[in-house]
Design a protein around this motif. Structure first.
Motif, short mmCIF file in Angstrom:
data_model
loop_
_atom_site.label_atom_id
_atom_site.label_comp_id
_atom_site.label_asym_id
_atom_site.label_seq_id
_atom_site.Cartn_x
_atom_site.Cartn_y
_atom_site.Cartn_z
N ASP A 69 22.61 -23.54 14.52
CA ASP A 69 22.67 -23.41 13.07
C ASP A 69 23.71 -24.41 12.61
N LEU A 70 23.30 -25.35 11.78
CA LEU A 70 24.20 -26.42 11.33
C LEU A 70 24.55 -26.22 9.86
N GLU A 71 25.80 -26.44 9.53
CA GLU A 71 26.21 -26.42 8.13
C GLU A 71 27.33 -27.42 7.94
N PHE A 72 27.44 -27.92 6.74
CA PHE A 72 28.49 -28.87 6.42
C PHE A 72 29.63 -28.15 5.74
N ASP A 73 30.84 -28.48 6.14
CA ASP A 73 32.04 -27.93 5.54
C ASP A 73 32.75 -29.10 4.86
N PHE A 74 32.76 -29.06 3.54
CA PHE A 74 33.34 -30.17 2.79
C PHE A 74 34.75 -29.84 2.35
N GLU A 75 35.70 -30.16 3.21
CA GLU A 75 37.10 -30.07 2.81
C GLU A 75 37.49 -31.41 2.22
N PRO A 76 38.43 -31.42 1.31
CA PRO A 76 38.83 -32.71 0.73
C PRO A 76 39.22 -33.72 1.80
N HIS A 77 38.64 -34.88 1.74
CA HIS A 77 38.92 -36.02 2.63
C HIS A 77 38.56 -35.76 4.09
N GLN A 78 37.82 -34.68 4.38
CA GLN A 78 37.49 -34.41 5.78
C GLN A 78 36.20 -33.56 5.89
N ARG A 84 26.79 -23.49 15.24
CA ARG A 84 26.85 -22.31 16.08
C ARG A 84 25.50 -22.16 16.78
N THR A 85 25.56 -21.78 18.05
CA THR A 85 24.32 -21.49 18.78
C THR A 85 23.75 -20.19 18.24
N THR A 86 22.43 -20.19 17.97
CA THR A 86 21.78 -18.99 17.46
C THR A 86 20.87 -18.33 18.48
N ARG A 87 20.29 -19.14 19.39
CA ARG A 87 19.40 -18.55 20.39
C ARG A 87 19.04 -19.59 21.44
N PHE A 88 18.38 -19.10 22.49
CA PHE A 88 17.87 -19.94 23.57
C PHE A 88 16.45 -19.52 23.88
N GLU A 89 15.67 -20.45 24.41
CA GLU A 89 14.38 -20.14 25.01
C GLU A 89 14.39 -20.75 26.40
N VAL A 90 13.76 -20.05 27.35
CA VAL A 90 13.73 -20.51 28.74
C VAL A 90 12.27 -20.68 29.16
N PHE A 91 11.99 -21.80 29.81
CA PHE A 91 10.65 -22.11 30.30
C PHE A 91 10.76 -22.49 31.77
N LYS A 92 9.73 -22.19 32.53
CA LYS A 92 9.66 -22.69 33.91
C LYS A 92 8.47 -23.63 34.00
N LEU A 93 8.63 -24.63 34.86
CA LEU A 93 7.57 -25.62 35.00
C LEU A 93 6.50 -25.10 35.93
N ASN A 94 5.28 -25.00 35.43
CA ASN A 94 4.11 -24.69 36.24
C ASN A 94 3.58 -26.04 36.71
N TRP A 95 3.76 -26.33 38.00
CA TRP A 95 3.40 -27.63 38.56
C TRP A 95 1.90 -27.86 38.55
N CYS A 96 1.09 -26.79 38.47
CA CYS A 96 -0.37 -26.94 38.48
C CYS A 96 -0.90 -27.52 37.18
N GLY A 97 -0.19 -27.31 36.08
CA GLY A 97 -0.64 -27.77 34.76
C GLY A 97 -0.58 -29.28 34.60
N PRO A 98 0.53 -29.91 34.73
CA PRO A 98 1.82 -29.23 34.63
C PRO A 98 2.10 -28.86 33.17
N GLN A 99 2.73 -27.72 32.99
CA GLN A 99 3.09 -27.28 31.65
C GLN A 99 4.27 -26.32 31.72
N TRP A 100 4.96 -26.20 30.60
CA TRP A 100 6.08 -25.28 30.50
C TRP A 100 5.57 -23.90 30.13
N GLU A 101 6.00 -22.88 30.89
CA GLU A 101 5.61 -21.49 30.61
C GLU A 101 6.85 -20.72 30.18
N ARG A 102 6.76 -20.04 29.06
CA ARG A 102 7.90 -19.29 28.51
C ARG A 102 8.25 -18.11 29.41
#
Length: 191
Positions: A69-78, A84-102
């Motif tokens: 999650d990105l946001e801009f903080d506008f302090e004077p002159h800076q 902040r990290t909000t989440r993750f997704e994990v995939f494994k490689l199916n070599w037969c595809g090959p494709q990513w499987e969740r």
């Protein structure tokens, strides 16, 4: 369109590199030492996510996608970009595809990801380590070093329910405004 590698790991005689879309480039250095063989594993593109990590887990090749999650903080002159990290997704490689499987669960595995290294461990082998979780460090420490709260983007993501908790061993919101460096993973390599 040019692409660059988001992460690179070495496994079983080859380097594996992943780009922003989840495309894998393999450099086999185990064969002919004078002329490594380079190949590309064509996978359906991964859309979304802000960062990609490769992790070797037993015989699996995992792709971990991090969302920020990105946001801009506008302090004077800076003006600053605060994230902040909000989440993750994990995939494994199916070599037969090959494709990513969740993957919806890591089982007994805990993943450790970050700018310096990524690894997978059996949580039951390490007391205090939480299974089915992703421990993560701050990959943009320079731009987040002086953020509004003086803290880094690191924590423990629980894959089961999507919640995030702070790392218990890392100081947060210091009253003395000490500038702690971002955490990193140290991996012993016994010979």
């Amino acid at each position: 369109m040019q692409s660059y590698s988001e992460d690179v790991i070495y496994r079983k005689g080859s380097f594996y590199a992943v780009d922003k879309a989840g495309l894998i480039t393999v450099c086999d250095v185990a064969g002919d030492k004078d002329k490594p063989r380079v190949s590309i594993i064509q996978t359906p593109p991964q859309f979304g996510g802000d960062m990609q990590y490769l992790v070797g887990s037993e015989d699996e090749l995992l792709l971990v996608t991090r969302y920020l999650d990105l946001e801009f903080d506008f302090e004077p002159h800076q003006p600053q970009l605060v994230y902040r990290t909000t989440r993750f997704e994990v995939f494994k490689l199916n070599w037969c595809g090959p494709q990513w499987e969740r993957m919806r669960s890591l089982g007994d595995t805990a993943l450790f990801i970050g700018q310096n290294s990524s690894l997978a461990l059996s949580a039951s082998d390490f007391p205090g380590c939480l299974a089915d979780c992703i421990y993560y460090t701050d990959d943009y420490s320079e731009s987040n070093y002086d953020d509004v709260y003086g803290e880094h983007d690191l924590g423990i993501f629980k894959l089961e329910d999507g919640s995030i908790e702070p790392l218990p061993c890392y100081p947060r919101y210091s009253h003395y405004r000490l500038r702690w460096p971002p955490a990193l993973w140290v991996t012993p390599n016994p010979c």
